[in-house]
Design an enzyme around this catalytic site. Structure first.
Site, mmCIF file in Angstrom:
data_model
loop_
_atom_site.group_PDB
_atom_site.id
_atom_site.type_symbol
_atom_site.label_atom_id
_atom_site.label_comp_id
_atom_site.label_asym_id
_atom_site.label_seq_id
_atom_site.Cartn_x
_atom_site.Cartn_y
_atom_site.Cartn_z
ATOM 1 N N ASP A 51 0.889 -1.332 0.038
ATOM 2 C CA ASP A 51 0.051 0.079 -0.019
ATOM 3 C C ASP A 51 0.794 1.306 0.019
ATOM 4 O O ASP A 51 0.425 2.468 0.192
ATOM 5 C CB ASP A 51 -1.094 -0.157 1.181
ATOM 6 C CG ASP A 51 -0.181 -0.095 2.678
ATOM 7 O OD1 ASP A 51 0.681 -0.114 2.723
ATOM 8 O OD2 ASP A 51 -1.047 0.086 3.632
ATOM 9 N N SER A 52 2.183 0.857 0.038
ATOM 10 C CA SER A 52 2.955 2.171 -0.279
ATOM 11 C C SER A 52 2.927 2.684 -1.786
ATOM 12 O O SER A 52 3.435 3.702 -1.868
ATOM 13 C CB SER A 52 4.671 1.837 -0.204
ATOM 14 O OG SER A 52 5.012 0.467 -0.765
ATOM 15 N N ASP A 90 -1.137 -5.963 -0.286
ATOM 16 C CA ASP A 90 -1.590 -5.458 1.388
ATOM 17 C C ASP A 90 -2.995 -5.117 0.892
ATOM 18 O O ASP A 90 -3.692 -4.596 0.063
ATOM 19 C CB ASP A 90 -0.784 -4.127 1.251
ATOM 20 C CG ASP A 90 0.393 -4.222 1.911
ATOM 21 O OD1 ASP A 90 0.698 -5.168 2.797
ATOM 22 O OD2 ASP A 90 1.218 -3.279 2.076
ATOM 23 N N LYS A 120 -1.354 -9.490 2.786
ATOM 24 C CA LYS A 120 -0.475 -9.136 3.927
ATOM 25 C C LYS A 120 -1.563 -8.054 4.638
ATOM 26 O O LYS A 120 -2.059 -7.069 4.153
ATOM 27 C CB LYS A 120 0.879 -8.449 3.548
ATOM 28 C CG LYS A 120 1.348 -7.849 4.612
ATOM 29 C CD LYS A 120 2.932 -7.523 4.190
ATOM 30 C CE LYS A 120 3.220 -6.141 3.920
ATOM 31 N NZ LYS A 120 2.710 -4.928 4.386
ATOM 32 N N GLU A 122 -1.707 -5.660 8.567
ATOM 33 C CA GLU A 122 -0.604 -4.851 9.730
ATOM 34 C C GLU A 122 -1.234 -5.274 10.739
ATOM 35 O O GLU A 122 -2.584 -5.007 11.087
ATOM 36 C CB GLU A 122 -0.347 -3.509 9.490
ATOM 37 C CG GLU A 122 0.285 -3.166 8.016
ATOM 38 C CD GLU A 122 0.297 -1.578 7.956
ATOM 39 O OE1 GLU A 122 0.163 -0.902 8.703
ATOM 40 O OE2 GLU A 122 1.062 -1.473 6.822
ATOM 41 N N GLU A 189 9.025 -4.572 10.290
ATOM 42 C CA GLU A 189 9.596 -3.241 9.904
ATOM 43 C C GLU A 189 10.089 -2.346 10.943
ATOM 44 O O GLU A 189 9.437 -2.203 12.062
ATOM 45 C CB GLU A 189 8.368 -2.563 9.276
ATOM 46 C CG GLU A 189 8.840 -1.141 8.609
ATOM 47 C CD GLU A 189 7.760 -0.702 7.716
ATOM 48 O OE1 GLU A 189 6.777 -1.147 7.149
ATOM 49 O OE2 GLU A 189 8.051 0.794 7.143
HETATM 50 O O1 KIV Z 1 3.606 -0.991 1.684
HETATM 51 C C1 KIV Z 1 4.667 -1.631 1.585
HETATM 52 O O2 KIV Z 1 5.592 -1.057 0.901
HETATM 53 C C2 KIV Z 1 5.277 -2.270 2.825
HETATM 54 C C3 KIV Z 1 6.630 -2.627 2.784
HETATM 55 C C4 KIV Z 1 7.388 -1.521 3.412
HETATM 56 C C5 KIV Z 1 6.962 -3.958 3.735
HETATM 57 O O3 KIV Z 1 4.526 -2.806 3.431
#
Ligand code: KIV
Length: 271
Positions: A51-52, A90, A120, A122, A189
Site C-alpha cells: 500500500d506504499s 496489502d 498481507k 498489519e 519493519e
Molecule cells: O507497503 C509496503 O511497501 C510495505 C513494505 C514496506 C513492507 O508494507
C-alpha cells in the site's frame, strides 16, 4: 500458476523451505506490469503490491488514502508481469480492522480480480480475527509487525518501534499469535536488529525485515527507494542500488534538448 507455465512459481511452501535451508528470501514492492516483469526476471522471490503505492505511485503523504479498487488495479498489473515471483497484496487501511467479514470479502475480491497469491495485513492481536477468517478461505496471509504505517497517526512518527521492553514483549507475543493462527510469514519493519533476530529464532515461519537488521529470513525494500527514484527518502536502513533519478532526468533533459534543437528525429528515425 498456469497449468502450462514453464517457470516454477514460488509459493509460501517455498518460503518455508527457504527458511529451513537457511536460504535468504528477497522481496521488493511492485505496482505495475513493466517493473513487475523486470523484478521477476531479475530473480526477486516475492513481489509485494504494497500500500506504499499510496506514497510512491499516487503521491499521498501516508498509506491511508489508497482504496481497495486502486490496490486491485495495481495488483492485477503486477500479476500479469510476474511468471516466477510469488505476488502478495496489502489489504488497504479500513478493509480489515475491526471487521473480519469485510476482511474476508476484500481478500476474496483481491484474489478473484487480480490472480495474486496471498495478502498481507498489519497488526497482531487487534486483527487476529480477520487473519483467522481469511485463512478459513485458504488464502495465504503474511503478517506485518513493528512500524505499521497504517497506524502512523497513533505512533506520530516513522521512528524505530519496539525499543522499549513493553512494546518489544507485545511484538514477540503478536508474532507467536500470528504464527499459531497460520500466517505463512511475517514482515518486521523498523525494529532493533536484536529483537528481529530473537523473533526470527522463535518462529517456524520466515520473517522478512525492512530496517530490522541482517538476521531475518529475508529482506524487503520499496522498489522506488532502492532504485534511487526518490531522492528525499534516506533512512539509515536503505541501500540505494541505482540512481534512477539522475538516469531518468538526464535522459529526459537530453530528449527535450534534441527536440528543441530539431535534432530528433533524424534521417534514420523517420519513414
Ligand atoms: O507497503 C509496503 O511497501 C510495505 C513494505 C514496506 C513492507 O508494507
Amino acid at each position: 500458476m498456469s497449468v502450462n507455465s514453464e517457470v516454477k512459481r514460488i509459493t509460501t511452501h517455498t518460503l518455508q523451505r527457504m527458511k529451513e535451508n537457511k536460504e535468504k528470501i528477497s522481496m521488493l514492492t511492485a505496482y505495475d506490469y513493466s517493473f513487475a516483469r523486470l523484478l521477476d526476471e531479475a530473480g526477486v522471490d516475492v513481489l509485494l503490491v504494497g500500500d506504499s503505492a499510496s506514497n510512491v505511485m499516487a503521491g499521498h503523504e501516508t498509506t491511508l488514502p489508497i482504496t481497495l479498487d486502486q490496490m486491485i488495479y495495481h495488483a492485477a498489473s503486477v500479476v500479469r508481469g510476474a511468471k516466477r515471483s510469488l505476488v502478495i497484496v496489502d489489504l488497504p487501511f479500513g478493509h480489515y480492522q475491526g471487521n473480519s467479514k469485510e476482511a474476508l470479502a476484500s481478500t476474496i475480491r483481491i484474489m478473484k480480480e487480480t490472480g495474486a497469491h496471498g495478502i498481507k495485513l498489519e497488526g497482531g492481536e487487534e486483527i487476529i480475527e480477520s487473519v483467522k477468517r481469511i485463512l478459513t478461505a485458504g488464502v495465504p496471509v503474511i503478517g506485518h509487525l513493528g512500524l505499521t504505517p497504517q497506524s502512523i497517526y497513533k505512533f506520530g512518527t516513522y521512528n524505530v518501534r519496539a525499543k522499549e521492553e513493553a512494546e518489544a514483549e507485545k511484538l514477540r507475543r503478536d508474532a507467536l499469535l500470528l504464527e499459531d493462527a497460520g500466517c505463512a510469514a511475517l514482515v518486521l519493519e523498523k525494529i532493533p536488529a536484536k529483537l528481529a533476530q530473537d523473533v526470527t529464532k522463535s518462529l517456524r515461519i520466515p520473517t522478512i525485515g525492512i530496517g530490522a537488521g541482517p538476521h531475518t529470513d529475508g529482506q524487503v525494500l520499496v522498489m522506488h527507494d532502492m532504485l534511487g527514484i526518490n531522492t528525499e527518502f534516506k533512512p539509515r536502513f536503505l541501500r540505494k542500488y541505482a540512481d534512477l533519478y539522475t538516469v531518468v532526468t538526464g535522459a529526459v533533459r537530453q530528449y527535450v534538448s534534441d527536440v528543441k534543437a530539431s535534432d530528433f528525429p533524424n534521417e534514420q528515425e523517420q519513414y
